[in-house]
Design an enzyme around this catalytic site. Sequence first.
Site, PDB file in Angstrom:
ATOM      1  N   GLN A  81       0.808  -1.207   0.000  1.00  0.00           N
ATOM      2  CA  GLN A  81       0.000   0.000   0.000  1.00  0.00           C
ATOM      3  C   GLN A  81       0.848   1.266   0.000  1.00  0.00           C
ATOM      4  O   GLN A  81       2.038   1.241   0.300  1.00  0.00           O
ATOM      5  CB  GLN A  81      -0.911   0.013   1.230  1.00  0.00           C
ATOM      6  CG  GLN A  81      -2.050  -0.977   1.187  1.00  0.00           C
ATOM      7  CD  GLN A  81      -3.010  -0.750   2.341  1.00  0.00           C
ATOM      8  OE1 GLN A  81      -3.066  -1.542   3.255  1.00  0.00           O
ATOM      9  NE2 GLN A  81      -3.759   0.329   2.290  1.00  0.00           N
ATOM     10  N   HIS A  82       0.196   2.378  -0.340  1.00  0.00           N
ATOM     11  CA  HIS A  82       0.677   3.753  -0.111  1.00  0.00           C
ATOM     12  C   HIS A  82       1.794   4.226  -1.032  1.00  0.00           C
ATOM     13  O   HIS A  82       2.097   5.421  -1.055  1.00  0.00           O
ATOM     14  CB  HIS A  82       1.160   3.940   1.327  1.00  0.00           C
ATOM     15  CG  HIS A  82       0.240   3.439   2.383  1.00  0.00           C
ATOM     16  ND1 HIS A  82      -1.087   3.788   2.449  1.00  0.00           N
ATOM     17  CD2 HIS A  82       0.469   2.604   3.437  1.00  0.00           C
ATOM     18  CE1 HIS A  82      -1.634   3.205   3.492  1.00  0.00           C
ATOM     19  NE2 HIS A  82      -0.728   2.467   4.102  1.00  0.00           N
ATOM     20  N   ASP A 244      -2.205  -4.954  -0.207  1.00  0.00           N
ATOM     21  CA  ASP A 244      -1.877  -6.282   0.327  1.00  0.00           C
ATOM     22  C   ASP A 244      -2.705  -6.631   1.563  1.00  0.00           C
ATOM     23  O   ASP A 244      -3.067  -7.792   1.763  1.00  0.00           O
ATOM     24  CB  ASP A 244      -0.384  -6.406   0.618  1.00  0.00           C
ATOM     25  CG  ASP A 244       0.176  -5.253   1.442  1.00  0.00           C
ATOM     26  OD1 ASP A 244      -0.586  -4.356   1.860  1.00  0.00           O
ATOM     27  OD2 ASP A 244       1.406  -5.240   1.672  1.00  0.00           O
TER      28      ASP A 244
END
Length: 499
Positions: A81-82, A244
């Site tokens: 992520q991110h 994820d």
Amino acid sequence: MMYLGVDCGTQSTKVVVFDTQKAAVIAQGESPHELIGGGNGRQEQHPKWWIQAFREAFQNALSGGAFQAMDIDAVGVSGQQHGLVVLDDSGDVIRPAKLWCDTETAEQNAEIVAALGGTKGCIDTLGLAVATGYTASKLLWLKQNEPDNFAQVAHILLPHDYLNYWLTGEYVMEYGDASGTGLLDIRQRCWSDAALATIDDPDRLRVMLPTLIEAQQAVGTVRSEVSLELGLRDDVLVSSGGGDNMMGAIGTGNIEQGVVTASLGTSGTLYAYSDQAPDIKHPLIAPFCSSSNGWLLLICTMNLTGAVNHYRDLFGWDLTQMQQAVERSPIGAQGLTLLPFLNGERVPALPNSSASLLGMNADNLTPDNIMRSALEGVTFGLRLGMDLLRGSGIDSQQLRLIGGGANSPLWRQMMADVMNCPVVCPTSTESAALGAAIQAHWCHLNQQGQFTSLKALCERFSTLNTDQAVSPNPDNVARYEQAYQRYRQQLLALYPESI
């Protein structure tokens, strides 16, 4: 039917091939990633490394002979992520991707939070508190530190979106991963002009951001160039995919209330499903959208297996030697407490902190105690997160453990004792990749007009390994509770505003 699940993580890309008739993973492969680090908290990767790792992992799975590439019906992608991936107007990557664990942007995150009216303003605007690891601060960092690169940006993607783009040529993002950007109102499920305005002109940024889709929708079909390279059929579908943690929730059957998933990987995460937009009780809880059209209350610690392995490497121990050392040391490590913040920390919110080994004396300063204090320290960080989730009304009837750390019987028992909750592991050791494959199956069925519920698919395919189930040991629970309370006291002594 066969489905390819892909998990592009921090350390590697993994793939699984799931056969729905056998209800089993019949092949899998893996390929590692490099990492670009820096003493200022920089953590980056070249997106081209993810593509190459995907190719290699797929070929590794294919070489086993359990399936043929032409058997694949759809692909689902899970990603860390991110991370910020920026492309120019030709679709080319402008610079390396800044990752979820990058803390170089702490100053920019503080600027965004202040512009939104502090933590309360963030929650009022977005439904969550914006953290340094989120994508928003990376974008502002790029504008302030690399204006020439920022001027070239035509498309903003996350890691799993970039793999979807490579597969299909489409710029698309689903709500689960989008909610981890710090730019999405997670209640209304739309981009927030107020958040965008903290970075640049909202109208300009909206053009850069991809189309948002629901979890059951397809991104598109695999491009002909990719089909030819991988040996896939021309009609192979690519599902929405997700972060994820969102895919790990599907892979562990965590799509209804009462179950908590814990991931013992490079980072540590705890998350639980909610069927309605949550009114969060603590800003350290991230109430993301799920990739099953609900919400996922999540906490994330940045230091887990990476921190443990760092201390293990100090002594030159392999995993067996490390476990033996921990077993020789009593619960509580004879008074040693490790605050394991080697790369800053997210829960508690200490992006600029460093690690501390506390309570040392001439009797307890031994390699065995240091190693146990490291394992206990990262586990206590997760316990802190579990306390926050429970305080927000999460019912933790069962803890489903995934990630590399879940392979350790010692750590499984420690998690059960520290959390005072039964622990069980899924049958598949690659829950995020499996979740991506199950979601791809769900998407494929919907595309064909077979509107099967995701819950029904998870009940069939997200199976548990009861042989690895453990229950809390009452004596150990009491002893770990004493050590955990000492951890909290020492944390607050050094960082009074941390929790």
